[in-house]
Design an enzyme around this catalytic site. Structure first.
Site, PDB file in Angstrom:
ATOM      1  N   GLY A  14       0.672  -1.375   0.087  1.00 17.31           N
ATOM      2  CA  GLY A  14      -0.016   0.089   0.035  1.00 17.31           C
ATOM      3  C   GLY A  14       0.954   1.290  -0.068  1.00 17.31           C
ATOM      4  N   SER A  15       2.036   1.194  -0.538  1.00 17.87           N
ATOM      5  CA  SER A  15       2.804   2.655  -0.646  1.00 17.87           C
ATOM      6  C   SER A  15       2.221   3.465  -1.590  1.00 17.87           C
ATOM      7  CB  SER A  15       4.211   2.177  -0.882  1.00 17.87           C
ATOM      8  OG  SER A  15       4.545   1.893  -2.243  1.00 17.87           O
ATOM      9  N   ARG A  95      -5.603  -8.821  -8.772  1.00 25.23           N
ATOM     10  CA  ARG A  95      -6.212  -9.417  -9.736  1.00 25.23           C
ATOM     11  C   ARG A  95      -7.224  -8.567 -10.930  1.00 25.23           C
ATOM     12  NH1 ARG A  95      -8.196 -14.034  -6.665  1.00 25.23           N
ATOM     13  NH2 ARG A  95      -6.823 -13.899  -4.748  1.00 25.23           N
ATOM     14  N   HIS A 113       1.036   0.969 -13.238  1.00 24.66           N
ATOM     15  CA  HIS A 113       1.865  -0.444 -13.728  1.00 24.66           C
ATOM     16  C   HIS A 113       3.386   0.116 -14.001  1.00 24.66           C
ATOM     17  CE1 HIS A 113       2.700  -4.123 -15.585  1.00 24.66           C
ATOM     18  NE2 HIS A 113       3.414  -3.306 -16.325  1.00 24.66           N
TER      19      HIS A 113
HETATM   20  C1  GRF Z   1       3.005  -0.850  -7.821  1.00 24.29           C
HETATM   21  O1  GRF Z   1       4.659  -1.107  -7.862  1.00 24.29           O
HETATM   22  C2  GRF Z   1       2.222  -0.934  -8.882  1.00 24.29           C
HETATM   23  O2  GRF Z   1       3.150  -0.634 -10.100  1.00 24.29           O
HETATM   24  C3  GRF Z   1       1.812  -2.272  -8.826  1.00 24.29           C
HETATM   25  O3  GRF Z   1       2.017  -2.767  -7.672  1.00 24.29           O
HETATM   26  C4  GRF Z   1       2.851  -2.002  -6.827  1.00 24.29           C
HETATM   27  C5  GRF Z   1       1.765  -1.957  -5.364  1.00 24.29           C
HETATM   28  O4  GRF Z   1       2.822  -1.230  -4.373  1.00 24.29           O
HETATM   29  N1  GRF Z   1       0.596  -2.284  -9.725  1.00 24.29           N
HETATM   30  P1  GRF Z   1       2.092  -0.635  -3.209  1.00 24.29           P
HETATM   31  O5  GRF Z   1       1.332  -1.806  -2.823  1.00 24.29           O
HETATM   32  O6  GRF Z   1       1.431   0.491  -3.591  1.00 24.29           O
HETATM   33  O7  GRF Z   1       3.360  -0.433  -2.408  1.00 24.29           O
END
Ligand code: GRF
Length: 193
Positions: A14-15, A95, A113
């Site tokens: 969830g960063s 998903r 992404h």
């Molecule tokens: C991110 O790197 C994003 O590009 C991908 O999943 C990752 C999620 O990271 N879709 P976080 O949970 O937001 O830290």
């Protein structure tokens, strides 16, 4: 104008959610996280959201690996509607999104992404970039459709791939770019209403 009501879907750390929530707290984004949903009960994103006083719900995804069962996805739609969510933000949600949710929020679901799409779609895009010897990579915010990483691109941010980069070091650089790009795109959406 009233804050844009966001629903965040995640499966992990969830960063990106934190970057968005911080932008809101700092007055840089006229929005409100109305709801966080995770398909993984132990996902840190749920705890982080609750610690910030937000509603955070686990929805059991059902028996498929790459998508939610229709009943589970409908439950997500019901929760988003209950909280009067206007835009759905995928932040590390693992998903694919299918009919009930796509139909409930047409062109109102976005994802981030970790590559410059259409390059390196799919899993571990940062590893793909290192292995392909790319000189540049980055991140993409795009609309979500029924495919994997195929929706129309909204915005991108580039990062260099350095000599000696490992998949992990490139991933960290891309994530730092994500934390800038995602709040920026949401700001444009919130201000452009
Ligand atoms: C991110 O790197 C994003 O590009 C991908 O999943 C990752 C999620 O990271 N879709 P976080 O949970 O937001 O830290």
């Amino acid at each position: 104008m009233a804050p844009l009501r966001l629903g965040v879907l995640g499966s992990g750390r969830g960063s990106n959610f934190v970057a968005i929530a911080d932008a809101i707290t700092q007055g840089q984004l006229n929005a409100e996280v109305a709801l966080v949903v995770a398909d993984v009960e132990s996902a840190a994103i749920l705890e982080t959201a609750r610690a910030r006083g937000m509603r955070a719900e686990y929805v059991a995804p059902g028996r498929f690996r790459t998508k939610m069962e229709p009943e589970a996805e409908q439950r997500v739609v019901d929760l988003l509607r209950e909280e009067r969510v206007e835009w759905v933000v995928l932040a590390g949600f693992i998903r694919m999104i299918k009919a009930p949710l796509l139909e409930a929020f047409p062109r109102r679901i976005i994802n981030i992404h970790p590559s410059l799409l259409p390059a390196f779609s799919g899993l571990e895009a940062w590893r793909q970039a290192v292995e392909a010897g790319a000189a540049v990579s980055g991140c993409t915010v795009h609309y979500v459709d029924a495919g994997m990483d195929t929706g129309a691109v909204i915005a991108q941010r580039e990062v260099p791939v350095m000599a000696g980069d490992t998949p992990e070091s490139l991933h960290a650089r891309i994530q730092a770019a994500e934390h800038v790009l995602y709040p920026e795109v949401l700001r444009r959406i919130a201000d452009g209403r």
